[in-house]
Design an enzyme around this catalytic site. Sequence first.
Site, short mmCIF file in Angstrom:
data_model
loop_
_atom_site.label_atom_id
_atom_site.label_comp_id
_atom_site.label_asym_id
_atom_site.label_seq_id
_atom_site.Cartn_x
_atom_site.Cartn_y
_atom_site.Cartn_z
N THR A 178 27.98 59.76 31.29
CA THR A 178 26.73 59.21 32.22
C THR A 178 27.42 58.41 33.52
O THR A 178 27.06 58.37 34.46
CB THR A 178 25.86 58.29 31.49
OG1 THR A 178 26.49 57.37 30.73
CG2 THR A 178 24.94 59.13 30.48
N ASP A 179 28.68 57.80 33.00
CA ASP A 179 29.52 57.06 34.21
C ASP A 179 29.83 58.47 34.90
O ASP A 179 29.71 57.94 36.16
CB ASP A 179 30.73 56.59 33.31
CG ASP A 179 30.35 54.98 32.89
OD1 ASP A 179 29.44 54.44 33.57
OD2 ASP A 179 31.12 54.71 32.01
N LEU A 180 30.50 59.29 34.67
CA LEU A 180 31.02 60.12 35.33
C LEU A 180 29.86 60.96 36.38
O LEU A 180 30.09 61.06 37.63
CB LEU A 180 31.55 61.40 34.72
CG LEU A 180 33.04 61.06 33.87
CD1 LEU A 180 33.55 61.99 33.00
CD2 LEU A 180 33.99 60.44 34.96
#
Length: 416
Positions: A178-180
């Site tokens: 989800t960060d990426l």
Amino acid sequence: MSALSDLKVLDLSRVLAGPWCTQMLADLGADVIKVEKPGEGDDTRQWGPPFVRDAQGQSTPQSTYFLACNRNKRSLTLDIATPEGQALIRQMAAQSDVLVENFKVGGLKKYGLDYESLKAINPRLIYCSITGFGQDGPYAQRAGYDLMIQAMSGMMSITGRPDGEMGGGPLRVGVAITDLFTGLYAANAILAALSVRDNAKTGTGQGQHIDMALLDVGMAVLANQATAYLNTGEVPQRQGNTHPSLTPYQDFPTADGAMLLAIGNDGQFQRLCAAAGRPDWAKDERFARNTLRVQHRETLIPMLAELTRTRCTADWVALLGDQAVPCGPINDIGTAFADTQVQARGLRVTQPCSPAAQARLNVDSLYTVASPLRLSATPPVLRNAPPLLGEHTDQVLAELGLDAARIAALRQAGVV
């Protein structure tokens, strides 16, 4: 000339989502100034092991995590909690096209560095805020981390083996997905805002605020699993490496390990059966169409598994690859980088260190993964290895008009 060579980006973000976004912009040519806290820097500088190894094979103070998302940037150490530091941020914001930050909601307002304050200085500024839960809603003030979002969004509920199988239970994805994805979405939003601002025919000449939330992205990238639930009311479940809508689409045992089959249509299944010596399976009324194969998964998969055990992985890959049947080995990361296609595409990148980094780390080069963006006229250019903490402080401040004496005074005061 690079695609974004005229773009100036002020990067107040840290960890992964924001830095992933700004690294993409930097790879495309933007001048990205990474602002870090003096003496500490980005949290991920200390996230290890593993750490970069020097010429003697010993660990250095540089984490490999930091390398993943900070190349092509210049590092400026600056204490934004001080009035002098805030004034310098405002001066840089006045000259920037984009600012990216991932402070808690309202965290920069007390410093006069929130969107409305900087908009008054530079109406053209595109200001991208990345938070766990967005700028509004009941969770707005909560801190958000990738693992938490993977759990809350439902992603972990569909990742892993079913409860009834050995090793069953929810799992996180092996990278901070989800960060990426938030970094990728943020970069797209920034490019859209630039178009709105600068389009020759319809451009407004004005910047805008971008509100990126990890939870929003985590829900969005559920993709077909989310729409399946929304349109049927049925909650998707974990099913290991199998696919809810395709069969066969999973790992299979071989004589020396395992391989992956990814059959996406009936023609591929027919070619698989013919190559494997079982053309009759493709004519079986239970397996003739994908929907039927999904319905009879419990019958088909054991039959296929018994067959795939008769050959080695390499033999299956060679046989089926010649028949345009999607299949492949299940590599570890080392084996993946040794793959001939990966090598042919130049996906392992060697970046020479600056003289300062060579002296500090006792290494000549650092290694990162190539940008997957392949533009024919303006491809990404890997100009600089990830910087040391504060490596470009004097250079950036000099570009703002500060002389050596002023920079020395700021350093003495702990501002930089």
